[in-house]
Write an enzyme that holds these catalytic residues in place. Structure first.
Site, mmCIF file in Angstrom:
data_model
loop_
_atom_site.group_PDB
_atom_site.id
_atom_site.type_symbol
_atom_site.label_atom_id
_atom_site.label_comp_id
_atom_site.label_asym_id
_atom_site.label_seq_id
_atom_site.Cartn_x
_atom_site.Cartn_y
_atom_site.Cartn_z
ATOM 1 N N ARG A 56 0.930 -1.690 -0.062
ATOM 2 C CA ARG A 56 0.104 -0.052 -0.034
ATOM 3 C C ARG A 56 0.940 1.151 -0.066
ATOM 4 O O ARG A 56 0.520 2.420 -0.653
ATOM 5 C CB ARG A 56 -1.127 -0.334 1.743
ATOM 6 C CG ARG A 56 -2.370 1.489 1.107
ATOM 7 C CD ARG A 56 -2.802 1.414 2.272
ATOM 8 N NE ARG A 56 -2.833 0.509 3.373
ATOM 9 C CZ ARG A 56 -1.703 1.633 4.508
ATOM 10 N NH1 ARG A 56 -1.566 2.931 4.187
ATOM 11 N NH2 ARG A 56 -1.212 1.489 5.787
ATOM 12 N N TYR A 110 -10.296 13.536 -20.554
ATOM 13 C CA TYR A 110 -11.300 12.189 -20.179
ATOM 14 C C TYR A 110 -12.833 12.867 -19.511
ATOM 15 O O TYR A 110 -12.752 13.079 -19.259
ATOM 16 C CB TYR A 110 -10.285 11.185 -20.278
ATOM 17 C CG TYR A 110 -10.836 10.014 -19.423
ATOM 18 C CD1 TYR A 110 -11.647 9.509 -20.535
ATOM 19 C CD2 TYR A 110 -10.792 9.644 -18.279
ATOM 20 C CE1 TYR A 110 -12.191 7.963 -19.807
ATOM 21 C CE2 TYR A 110 -11.245 8.662 -18.326
ATOM 22 C CZ TYR A 110 -11.987 8.123 -18.720
ATOM 23 O OH TYR A 110 -12.536 6.738 -17.883
ATOM 24 N N ASP A 182 -2.221 14.860 -19.238
ATOM 25 C CA ASP A 182 -2.421 13.673 -19.612
ATOM 26 C C ASP A 182 -1.711 12.974 -20.906
ATOM 27 O O ASP A 182 -2.123 12.717 -21.207
ATOM 28 C CB ASP A 182 -3.798 12.845 -19.479
ATOM 29 C CG ASP A 182 -4.119 12.163 -19.616
ATOM 30 O OD1 ASP A 182 -3.485 10.760 -20.341
ATOM 31 O OD2 ASP A 182 -5.717 11.862 -19.283
ATOM 32 N N LYS A 207 -3.593 1.803 -20.960
ATOM 33 C CA LYS A 207 -4.597 1.520 -22.331
ATOM 34 C C LYS A 207 -3.230 1.199 -22.987
ATOM 35 O O LYS A 207 -2.669 -0.011 -23.250
ATOM 36 C CB LYS A 207 -3.341 2.985 -22.699
ATOM 37 C CG LYS A 207 -5.243 3.732 -21.661
ATOM 38 C CD LYS A 207 -6.178 2.766 -22.229
ATOM 39 C CE LYS A 207 -7.637 3.576 -20.911
ATOM 40 N NZ LYS A 207 -8.586 3.002 -20.851
HETATM 41 N N1 PLP Z 1 -7.173 9.481 -19.521
HETATM 42 C C1 PLP Z 1 -7.653 9.498 -20.580
HETATM 43 C C2 PLP Z 1 -7.331 9.789 -21.623
HETATM 44 C C3 PLP Z 1 -8.309 8.011 -20.720
HETATM 45 O O1 PLP Z 1 -8.469 7.600 -21.787
HETATM 46 C C4 PLP Z 1 -8.862 7.164 -19.719
HETATM 47 C C5 PLP Z 1 -9.619 6.052 -19.610
HETATM 48 O O2 PLP Z 1 -10.412 5.532 -21.011
HETATM 49 C C6 PLP Z 1 -8.000 7.548 -18.664
HETATM 50 C C7 PLP Z 1 -7.614 8.557 -17.982
HETATM 51 C C8 PLP Z 1 -8.961 6.396 -17.038
HETATM 52 O O3 PLP Z 1 -8.379 5.257 -17.574
HETATM 53 P P1 PLP Z 1 -8.552 4.303 -16.137
HETATM 54 O O4 PLP Z 1 -10.017 3.272 -16.761
HETATM 55 O O5 PLP Z 1 -7.391 3.276 -16.359
HETATM 56 O O6 PLP Z 1 -9.104 4.464 -15.068
#
Ligand code: PLP
Length: 392
Positions: A56, A110, A182, A207
């Protein structure tokens, strides 16, 4: 001679993806770093709490190994893995922001990130302003004495636009504001934001980093000091990454360069085909010369990624018919895996946003987001051709 992290600076990313973080010799001589499934480790008396190996706390051996690999990918001093991409963004924001702080947010994000900020900001005592990442001349007017952070995406989800990212980093620095990005859509193979001055970079490692649609994970990279703050917050929120998921993630990372380069190429070929198809009204892919951000992205990225979005002349009905007729891509949210996926973001990744917010961002109900896998590009093109014929 043994590999060590001092070599990271002169190795290229393809090599780092394979070798960074690897222990030589590995435990018991293992070439592949094993999973330390145990949660508890013997420590010398007096070891400070934050250094005790414990899952953790993100200090266990499997996590330290993964962090060394992750930080090398983004050229960062430090990294911390999280239980999901959402855990990466929420932990980074909660760790960095205090009650009363103001954030600047790129206006295409997102859906989960957008919902987190817009739904929780009031309770947390944060305020925020959406700004257009394409228009640096508008940012100063949105700054407040309490602005602490500027958050953008390197390639936006789902519109696949590229903002003025160098300018975001420079503006944030000048304004004494933390810049955070991001980098999920671009992946470190195509773009490394810390190298142009961003303070923190995070990923949904679910991803491209993992790349096989079989792990949910996230990570945050940056300076030792910032990541120590994120790691401490993560220990309280309890969203550290499990060692087994971390093992799969490290395995996926080793082939990321091959995968992403194939996806860059496949997406470009598919986008070029779709751009010329009479049933297609719009294709957004920054690798296309006609994309509004192509010239800017060309100077920033070494590849344009595997994501594209399209709109059909026949709107939602034509989009649904096309999705039902495609054979190779699965109709599913998420992205970045070896298999192609298609989805309508208004029903999946961005369904948590209000229709008004989606309309404001330009996310139409007919928009189809395509995550290009590593299939043969001609096979994908043939499949889209037959699906478009059936759909129109
Ligand atoms: N950031 C982007 C650009 C995403 O496309 C996603 C999920 O689709 C996330 C963050 C969140 O990721 P997670 O589904 O692994 O929590």
């Amino acid at each position: 001679m043994e590999y060590n992290s001092n070599m990271n600076d002169r190795l290229r990313i393809e090599t780092l993806a394979v070798h960074a973080g690897e222990r030589r010799p590995g435990p018991e001589g293992s070439v592949v770093f094993p999973i330390f499934q145990g949660t508890v480790f013997e420590v010398a008396p007096g070891t400070p709490y934050g250094e005790i190996p414990y899952n953790r706390l993100s200090t266990a051996p499997s996590q330290r190994y993964l962090h060394d690999k992750l930080r090398a990918l983004e050229g960062a001093e430090a990294a911390v893995a999280t239980a999901s991409g959402m855990a990466a963004v929420t932990t980074a924001l909660l760790a960095m922001l205090k009650k009363g702080d103001h954030l600047l947010l790129g206006d295409c994000l997102y859906g989960g990130t957008h919902s987190f900020v817009t739904k929780f900001a009031d309770d947390l005592g944060w305020t925020y302003t959406f700004v257009d990442p394409q228009r640096p001349e508008t940012w100063a007017a949105a700054l407040m004495p309490t602005t602490r952070m500027f958050l953008v995406e390197s390639i936006t989800n789902p519109l696949v636009r590229v903002g003025k990212l160098r300018e975001v980093a420079a503006f944030a620095k000048k304004s004494n504001v933390l810049s955070i990005i991001d980098n999920t859509f671009a992946s470190p193979i195509n773009f490394r934001p810390l190298s142009i001055g961003f303070d923190l970079v995070f990923h949904s490692a679910t991803k491209y980093l993992n790349g096989h649609s079989d792990v949910v994970a996230g990570c945050v990279m940056g300076s030792e000091a910032l990541i120590a703050t994120v790691r401490r917050a993560l220990a309280h929120y309890g969203a550290a990454l499990d060692p087994h998921a971390g093992f799969l993630l490290a395995r996926g990372i080793k082939t990321m360069a091959l995968r992403v380069k194939a996806q860059n190429q496949g997406a470009l070929e598919l986008a070029t085909f779709l751009e010329g198809h009479p049933a297609v009204a719009m294709v957004s892919y920054p690798g296309l010369r006609r994309h509004p951000d192509h010239d800017y992205a060309k100077g920033l990225f070494s590849g344009f990624g595997g994501m594209l979005s399209i709109e059909l002349k026949g709107g939602i009905d034509a989009a649904e018919r096309m999705l039902a007729s495609l054979v190779l891509p699965a109709v599913a949210p998420s992205l970045g895996g070896v298999e192609s996926l298609v989805t309508r973001p208004s029903t999946t990744s961005h369904s948590g946003m209000s229709p008004e917010d989606r309309a404001r961002q330009g996310i139409s109900d007919g928009l189809v987001r395509i995550s290009c896998g590593i299939e043969n590009a001609q096979d994908l093109i043939d499949d889209f051709r037959q699906a478009l014929e059936k759909g129109t």
